[in-house]
Each structure stands twice: as structure tokens, then as C-alpha cells.
Design a protein around this motif. Structure first.
Motif, short mmCIF file in Angstrom:
data_model
loop_
_atom_site.label_atom_id
_atom_site.label_comp_id
_atom_site.label_asym_id
_atom_site.label_seq_id
_atom_site.Cartn_x
_atom_site.Cartn_y
_atom_site.Cartn_z
N GLU A 1 109.16 136.80 46.08
CA GLU A 1 110.56 136.49 46.37
C GLU A 1 111.38 136.15 45.14
O GLU A 1 112.56 136.49 45.06
CB GLU A 1 110.64 135.32 47.37
CG GLU A 1 110.12 135.65 48.76
CD GLU A 1 110.12 134.41 49.64
OE1 GLU A 1 110.63 133.36 49.19
OE2 GLU A 1 109.59 134.49 50.77
N LEU A 2 110.76 135.48 44.16
CA LEU A 2 111.53 134.92 43.05
C LEU A 2 111.44 135.71 41.75
O LEU A 2 112.15 135.39 40.80
CB LEU A 2 111.10 133.47 42.80
CG LEU A 2 111.31 132.49 43.95
CD1 LEU A 2 110.99 131.07 43.49
CD2 LEU A 2 112.72 132.56 44.49
N ASP A 3 110.58 136.70 41.69
CA ASP A 3 110.45 137.46 40.44
C ASP A 3 111.78 138.10 40.06
O ASP A 3 112.38 138.84 40.84
CB ASP A 3 109.38 138.54 40.59
CG ASP A 3 109.06 139.22 39.27
OD1 ASP A 3 109.13 138.55 38.23
OD2 ASP A 3 108.76 140.43 39.28
N GLY A 4 112.27 137.77 38.87
CA GLY A 4 113.53 138.32 38.39
C GLY A 4 114.76 137.55 38.81
O GLY A 4 115.88 137.89 38.39
N LYS A 5 114.59 136.50 39.61
CA LYS A 5 115.73 135.70 40.07
C LYS A 5 116.03 134.57 39.09
O LYS A 5 115.16 134.08 38.39
CB LYS A 5 115.44 135.10 41.45
CG LYS A 5 115.13 136.12 42.54
CD LYS A 5 116.37 136.88 42.94
CE LYS A 5 116.06 137.88 44.06
NZ LYS A 5 115.56 137.23 45.28
N ARG A 6 117.28 134.15 39.07
CA ARG A 6 117.65 133.00 38.26
C ARG A 6 117.34 131.74 39.07
O ARG A 6 117.74 131.61 40.23
CB ARG A 6 119.12 133.04 37.89
CG ARG A 6 119.53 131.94 36.91
CD ARG A 6 120.71 132.34 36.08
NE ARG A 6 121.05 131.31 35.09
CZ ARG A 6 120.46 131.16 33.92
NH1 ARG A 6 119.47 131.98 33.59
NH2 ARG A 6 120.83 130.21 33.08
N ALA A 7 116.62 130.82 38.43
CA ALA A 7 116.16 129.64 39.15
C ALA A 7 116.33 128.40 38.29
O ALA A 7 116.63 128.48 37.09
CB ALA A 7 114.70 129.81 39.56
N ALA A 8 116.15 127.25 38.92
CA ALA A 8 116.28 125.98 38.21
C ALA A 8 115.40 124.94 38.90
O ALA A 8 115.05 125.07 40.08
CB ALA A 8 117.73 125.52 38.20
N VAL A 9 115.05 123.93 38.12
CA VAL A 9 114.34 122.79 38.66
C VAL A 9 115.25 121.58 38.57
O VAL A 9 115.80 121.27 37.50
CB VAL A 9 113.03 122.51 37.89
CG1 VAL A 9 112.37 121.23 38.40
CG2 VAL A 9 112.07 123.70 38.03
N SER A 10 115.45 120.91 39.70
CA SER A 10 116.30 119.71 39.74
C SER A 10 115.55 118.65 40.51
O SER A 10 115.34 118.78 41.73
CB SER A 10 117.63 120.01 40.40
OG SER A 10 118.42 118.85 40.49
#
Length: 386
Positions: A97-106
Motif C-alpha cells: 500500500e505504501l511503496d512510493g507514497k509520501r509518508a511521515a511519522v508523528s
């Protein structure tokens, strides 16, 4: 799920690169990306590969260290200051699902940016040095039990597989000749770079046959060498190394199935198919032995319990049998760089400077133009000084 628009409190923000196999992921990781893996007990080589890729952070769907055995990867990442997070509650589908997506840890949330909004997709928790130290102690405390099980498994499989190793391998029409020559088998294992550097004089003077086991071809090329032969299932070697001109032997299972064959054929490369039990490095050593190599030197090979547990193997039957068979011709150079590190001294520097100045002085003594130039320089310097 809720939304988040405030990016001020994000611990890290980047594009995610995800894969279930860390060694496959590291081939395409870009600097400052977030690596998403599903890798229990991250090994030291995987950690080094992630560090070489210059990751911003690593998120793991599995524990970085389970406490089963003292895996070193988590410690290496922490020492380098790489933030590490473990996903809480599984979420195995996140890799796709997340490969290539912009993500963040908060905080304790993993968020992904979609439709102009930050949306939480999973809960995460930061892995600390104290936690890894506690798991390491747990692993050390249970090491004897793990070792006992490992030995039992090794001996059980050795008993079942010994007949397979008593018979010679299928004879291949190799172009590479190894009879009465030294052979160096290179595996991309711990300290392989340092060991190759330590053996550079030996390789230069003896000109041994260089056999690369899978990613060992990349290791050789990184150090300025070109392999003569590549052996393996081709799952950890780059296309560049695979196409370097070396003769290729695809290691197949005893039944003839070979996952690596498709990749080699897709690249249009000629190859030999070699069905055999054991690991590819075992097969490479056996091949050199049966081709009448005078001496077999291994670099980066897997030879102890931790090495094999890091590869997901519960025993080392094939390696035990192969090393027992070829023992008189085998020298394991793994870790030789840790044995002795040469030190530069003032005496060495003085000798090097003297060795440099001698030919310069000789050239000045026999060349009238150079001698005249030095005299002019000396006179000019004296006029400035006095």
C-alpha cells in the motif's frame, strides 16, 4: 480515520520505499527515503546496506530484534543515528500500500499524504537503545539453548543429505579453467571489503580465479576486480555485475527448478544450469574443488551459527559436509582484516619521502637545464632572505 494538516511535529517526512526483502529494497532505495521492511532480527549486512543507501528512517513490520539470538543490525542502525520504528499490530499489507507514497511519522502514528491530507494508517513506536540492549541480554541468556537446537538440526540434516554430497556435481563445460590454480570465492558477507583489501597483494601476484557468489560479484567490482565466474540463484546481484562478462552458473535445486534462470534469460546471457543441494557458496566451493583447484580461499563466507540464523537457516548441514570434504584445500579468509591492521610510523613516512626525493635529486644532477634552474632559484631566494 482522522486527518492531520500540521506538519510541524513530524519526526520525519519522506517518500517510502517498501519491500518484504531488505536486500531487494536496498537495490532501489534513494537517499533520504524512509525504508519500510518486514524483517525480523535485522542482520548486520542488511543494516550496512540500509546505511549505504543513506535512509532517513527505517520502519519495520516485524521486531528489529526478537531476542532469539544476538542479531547485530539494530545496534548498527542505532549507532549511526537512524530512527527506527516498529509497526504495532501487524498491518502486513502496508508494504504494497505504501511503496512510493509520501509518508511521515508523528508521535506514535504513521501517516500517508493522500488527497492533500495527512491520514494515519498505522500505529508505530520508536525503538530505543535501552530496548535493544534488553533484547540483546535476553538473546545472550538463551544462546546455549539456541546453539543446542542449531547443532541438533545440523546433524540431523547432515545425516539425511550426506549421500548427496558424496557424489560429484554435474560436469559443466566451463570456459574458466581452475585446475592447479588458486581460486578465491567471494561472498558478500561481513567484512568482505576489508578482507578483499587485505588480500589485494595476493590477488595481484597470484592471479587467482575469482568466483563470485551472487552479490559477491558486486563486492568484487566495488573493489576494482572483475569476477571470472558467477555462481548463485541471482537474487542479490545487480544487472551491472551480472552483465560484466563473467561466466554464469545458475544454482538450481536438486529437482532442477531454478528461480534465477528466468532473470538470466531475460538479460540474454549464456549460462550453465547446476542442480545441487546446499547453499550457493557451498556449490561454488565444491565446483572449484571438483575442477581440481590447487587452493580455495573464501572471503565473506557464512561459517557459524549467527551467520546462518541471520540467513533464516536453522542449521548448516550442507556447509559442514562441504567443508569436511574439501578441507585440505580450503582457507577461510573471512575476518582476516580484523587480525592485523598495519600502522604508519614516522620511520615509514621518512622512508617514503626519501624514496621520492632520490630520483628527483638524480634527475637534477644529470640534467643541466634543471641544474641551472635550481641555481637561479637559490640565488633568488638568497637575495630575498638577505
Amino acid at each position: 480515520m482522522g486527518k492531520c494538516s500540521d506538519t510541524g511535529m513530524f519526526a520525519c517526512t519522506a517518500t517510502i520505499a517498501a519491500d518484504r526483502k531488505t536486500k531487494q529494497l536496498c537495490k532501489r532505495l534513494q537517499p533520504r527515503q524512509i525504508a519500510l521492511v518486514d524483517h525480523a532480527d535485522v542482520d548486520e549486512m542488511a543494516a550496512h546496506s540500509l546505511l549505504e543507501a543513506n535512509v532517513q528512517a527505517v520502519i519495520n513490520l516485524s521486531p528489529f530484534m526478537t531476542g532469539t539470538y544476538p542479531a547485530e543490525g539494530a545496534s548498527r542502525l542505532l549507532e549511526a543515528g537512524i530512527p527506527m520504528y516498529e509497526v504495532v499490530g501487524g498491518h502486513s499489507s502496508l508494504v504494497e500500500e505504501l511503496d512510493g507514497k509520501r509518508a511521515a511519522v508523528s508521535g506514535d502514528a504513521l501517516l500517508v499524504h493522500t488527497d492533500g491530507q495527512w491520514r494515519p494508517v498505522a500505529s508505530v513506536r520508536a525503538v530505543t537503545a535501552d530496548e535493544i540492549a534488553a533484547r540483546r541480554k535476553e538473546a545472550d541468556d538463551r544462546l546455549d539453548d539456541v546453539l543446542a537446537a542449531f547443532i541438533d538440526n545440523t546433524l540431523q540434516f547432515a545425516e539425511r543429505e550426506k549421500e548427496l554430497f558424496l557424489h560429484p556435481l554435474r560436469k559443466l563445460p566451463l570456459v574458466t579453467r581452475m585446475a592447479n590454480r588458486h581460486v578465491v570465492v567471494v561472498v558478500r558477507g561481513r567484512h568482505y571489503r576489508e578482507d578483499l583489501r587485505m588480500l589485494s597483494s595476493y590477488i595481484r601476484e597470484c592471479q587467482p580465479v575469482l568466483i563470485a557468489v551472487d552479490g559477491g560479484a558486486d563486492a568484487l567490482m566495488e573493489c576494482g576486480y572483475t569476477p571470472d565466474l558467477i555462481v548463485g540463484d541471482m537474487d542479490s546481484i545487480s544487472d551491472r555485475a551480472l552483465c560484466c562478462g563473467a561466466e554464469v552458473v545458475v544454482h538450481a535445486f536438486p529437482d532442477g527448478s531454478a528461480p534465477g534462470r528466468e532473470r538470466v534469460e531475460a538479460l540474454g546471457l549464456p549460462y550453465h544450469l547446476l542442480p545441487a543441494p546446499g547453499t550457493s557458496e557451498d556449490v561454488a566451493m565444491l565446483l572449484a574443488y571438483e575442477e581440481q583447484a590447487q587452493l580455495i580461499v573464501t572471503i565473506g563466507s557464512h561459517s557459524n551459527m549467527i551467520d546462518f540464523l541471520e540467513k533464516g537457516r536453522k542449521g548448516m548441514a550442507s556447509t559442514l559436509l562441504v567443508r569436511t570434504k574439501i578441507g585440505p584445500k580450503l582457507i577461510d579468509a573471512k575476518g582476516v582484516s580484523q587480525l592485523y591492521q598495519p600502522r604508519w610510523s614516522w620511520n615509514w613516512w621518512a622512508l617514503m619521502i626519501a624514496a621520492t626525493l632520490v630520483p628527483v635529486a638524480a634527475a637534477l644532477a644529470i640534467n643541466p637545464v634543471a641544474r641551472h634552474a635550481v641555481q637561479m632559484w637559490w640565488m633568488q631566494w638568497r637575495s630575498w632572505a638577505f
